[in-house]
Design a protein around this motif. Structure first.
Motif, PDB file in Angstrom:
ATOM      1  N   ILE A 144       0.703  -1.129   0.170  1.00 54.34           N
ATOM      2  CA  ILE A 144       0.014   0.076   0.265  1.00 54.34           C
ATOM      3  C   ILE A 144       0.825   1.203   0.038  1.00 54.34           C
ATOM      4  O   ILE A 144       0.182   2.366  -0.202  1.00 54.34           O
ATOM      5  CB  ILE A 144      -1.131   0.090   1.117  1.00 54.34           C
ATOM      6  N   HIS A 145       2.239   1.231   0.439  1.00 55.69           N
ATOM      7  CA  HIS A 145       2.888   2.410  -0.042  1.00 55.69           C
ATOM      8  C   HIS A 145       4.005   2.304  -1.133  1.00 55.69           C
ATOM      9  O   HIS A 145       4.839   3.061  -1.226  1.00 55.69           O
ATOM     10  CB  HIS A 145       3.625   2.632   1.536  1.00 55.69           C
ATOM     11  N   GLY A 146       3.485   1.295  -1.980  1.00 56.88           N
ATOM     12  CA  GLY A 146       4.271   1.572  -3.196  1.00 56.88           C
ATOM     13  C   GLY A 146       5.429   0.427  -3.257  1.00 56.88           C
ATOM     14  O   GLY A 146       5.713  -0.477  -2.140  1.00 56.88           O
ATOM     15  N   THR A 147       6.145   0.191  -4.178  1.00 58.41           N
ATOM     16  CA  THR A 147       6.927  -0.732  -4.537  1.00 58.41           C
ATOM     17  C   THR A 147       8.552   0.088  -5.144  1.00 58.41           C
ATOM     18  O   THR A 147       8.151   0.964  -5.988  1.00 58.41           O
ATOM     19  CB  THR A 147       6.911  -1.843  -5.250  1.00 58.41           C
ATOM     20  N   LEU A 148       9.606  -0.679  -4.991  1.00 54.43           N
ATOM     21  CA  LEU A 148      10.842  -0.013  -5.660  1.00 54.43           C
ATOM     22  C   LEU A 148      10.816   0.013  -7.050  1.00 54.43           C
ATOM     23  O   LEU A 148      11.544   0.980  -7.662  1.00 54.43           O
ATOM     24  CB  LEU A 148      12.150  -0.718  -4.983  1.00 54.43           C
ATOM     25  N   THR A 149      10.357  -0.800  -7.539  1.00 55.40           N
ATOM     26  CA  THR A 149      10.501  -0.858  -9.201  1.00 55.40           C
ATOM     27  C   THR A 149       9.329  -0.017  -9.863  1.00 55.40           C
ATOM     28  O   THR A 149       9.596   0.088 -10.987  1.00 55.40           O
ATOM     29  CB  THR A 149      10.174  -2.384  -9.772  1.00 55.40           C
ATOM     30  N   ARG A 150       8.580   0.811  -9.043  1.00 57.31           N
ATOM     31  CA  ARG A 150       7.572   1.675  -9.585  1.00 57.31           C
ATOM     32  C   ARG A 150       7.722   3.121  -8.872  1.00 57.31           C
ATOM     33  O   ARG A 150       6.731   3.108  -7.922  1.00 57.31           O
ATOM     34  CB  ARG A 150       6.186   1.196  -9.637  1.00 57.31           C
ATOM     35  N   PRO A 151       8.563   3.694  -9.120  1.00 55.18           N
ATOM     36  CA  PRO A 151       8.681   5.133  -8.183  1.00 55.18           C
ATOM     37  C   PRO A 151       7.524   5.975  -8.272  1.00 55.18           C
ATOM     38  O   PRO A 151       7.392   6.499  -7.126  1.00 55.18           O
ATOM     39  CB  PRO A 151       9.768   5.680  -9.091  1.00 55.18           C
ATOM     40  N   ASP A 152       6.670   5.609  -9.276  1.00 55.84           N
ATOM     41  CA  ASP A 152       5.340   6.804  -9.020  1.00 55.84           C
ATOM     42  C   ASP A 152       4.438   6.142  -8.079  1.00 55.84           C
ATOM     43  O   ASP A 152       3.621   6.780  -7.602  1.00 55.84           O
ATOM     44  CB  ASP A 152       4.643   6.619 -10.417  1.00 55.84           C
ATOM     45  N   THR A 153       4.595   5.051  -7.310  1.00 54.52           N
ATOM     46  CA  THR A 153       3.554   4.649  -6.502  1.00 54.52           C
ATOM     47  C   THR A 153       4.256   4.723  -4.974  1.00 54.52           C
ATOM     48  O   THR A 153       3.355   4.377  -3.988  1.00 54.52           O
ATOM     49  CB  THR A 153       3.676   3.063  -6.524  1.00 54.52           C
ATOM     50  N   ILE A 154       5.363   5.274  -4.865  1.00 54.15           N
ATOM     51  CA  ILE A 154       6.015   5.439  -3.570  1.00 54.15           C
ATOM     52  C   ILE A 154       4.890   6.402  -2.679  1.00 54.15           C
ATOM     53  O   ILE A 154       4.853   7.668  -3.065  1.00 54.15           O
ATOM     54  CB  ILE A 154       7.440   5.895  -3.629  1.00 54.15           C
ATOM     55  N   VAL A 155       4.808   6.174  -1.514  1.00 53.91           N
ATOM     56  CA  VAL A 155       4.249   6.795  -0.379  1.00 53.91           C
ATOM     57  C   VAL A 155       5.253   7.303   0.651  1.00 53.91           C
ATOM     58  O   VAL A 155       5.521   6.324   1.070  1.00 53.91           O
ATOM     59  CB  VAL A 155       3.143   6.246   0.093  1.00 53.91           C
ATOM     60  N   VAL A 156       5.521   8.565   0.563  1.00 56.29           N
ATOM     61  CA  VAL A 156       6.508   9.132   1.732  1.00 56.29           C
ATOM     62  C   VAL A 156       6.259  10.470   2.308  1.00 56.29           C
ATOM     63  O   VAL A 156       6.651  10.585   3.309  1.00 56.29           O
ATOM     64  CB  VAL A 156       7.908   8.869   1.157  1.00 56.29           C
TER      65      VAL A 156
END
Length: 256
Positions: A144-156
């Motif tokens: 739910i906070h994204g994944t390394l291989t898809r930077p556009d999904t990162i939640v920070v």
């Protein structure tokens, strides 16, 4: 003497009725930097930062505003991707248990890699568009906070957290379903972790006293924190993740 893992939790795991929430403490076991380590590294690059240098969300929000989101994610991903890290025996032991699903707030692939190494079918979900592709008989892994291989999904950043469930309403609906129908187990979260509190209160508040009792694994928790969380229908299990995983495997009779 430390009491054993609650029988109700053991039985719920055995019946496949538990959803495991995986926090940053599990990633740290595999050698990845902690949130506070990443925060301090970011803060050191900002000459005028006067906030809390250990708060990754606060530092990331400031860094993104001053340097841009691309610069923020490039730095964070570089720090995480180039660290020699890998799933541990603890990850594999936990993944060998018949959890109904995994919900990860980590960017790494330790859960997926461990499930694959055990030959356990799983379906990774990062955005709503992947929900229809959860395969029958596979274990859902919601990142739910994204994944390394898809930077556009990162939640920070602050904005990422505020928008999380409105941007991914399908995932929010699935999580609400878990809170309503499953026993929840939180691993790798500090009891004062803002991320942990945000998740628990945001998703659990609508169920009130009828919500199932949840569990969190925390080594040597403060007595006051244990009491406060008990009133919130969450029991704290005094263990580190490694010892808990091994003890749970023995108790369920289903070691990896």
């Amino acid at each position: 003497m430390i009491p054993p893992i609650p029988l109700e939790l053991v039985e719920s795991v055995q019946s496949g009725d538990v959803v495991a929430f995986c926090g940053a403490g599990l990633s740290a076991l595999g050698g990845l930097p902690t949130g506070s380590q990443l925060a301090r590294a970011l803060a050191s690059r900002l000459d005028d930062f006067d906030g809390n240098p250990d708060d990754l969300t606060e530092v990331s929000t400031t860094y993104s505003a001053l340097r841009g989101r691309h610069a923020l994610l490039s730095f964070l991903l570089d720090r995480v991707e180039h660290v020699p890290a890998a799933p541990t025996g603890t990850h594999r032991t936990l993944c060998g248990q018949p959890f109904a699903a995994f919900v990860s707030t980590n960017w790494d692939h330790f859960i997926e890699q461990s499930l694959s190494s055990l030959g356990i079918a799983h379906s990774v979900v990062v955005t709503d568009s992947e929900l229809p592709f959860i395969r029958s008989g596979s274990v859902p892994v919601l990142k739910i906070h994204g994944t390394l291989t898809r930077p556009d999904t990162i939640v920070v950043t602050d904005r990422d957290y505020y928008d999380l469930f409105s941007v991914q309403p399908g995932i929010a609906s699935v999580l609400n379903g878990y809170f309503a129908t499953k026993t929840l187990l939180f691993l790798g979260y500090g009891l004062n972790d803002p991320d942990f509190k945000r998740l628990y209160y945001t998703l659990g508040r609508r169920f009130g006293p009828l919500q199932r009792r949840a569990y969190a694994v925390q080594l040597r928790p403060a007595a006051t924190a244990v009491s406060v969380w008990h009133e919130q229908r969450l029991d704290v299990i005094d263990r580190d993740a490694k010892d808990f995983a091994a003890e749970l495997a023995r108790a369920t009779g289903l070691p990896s």
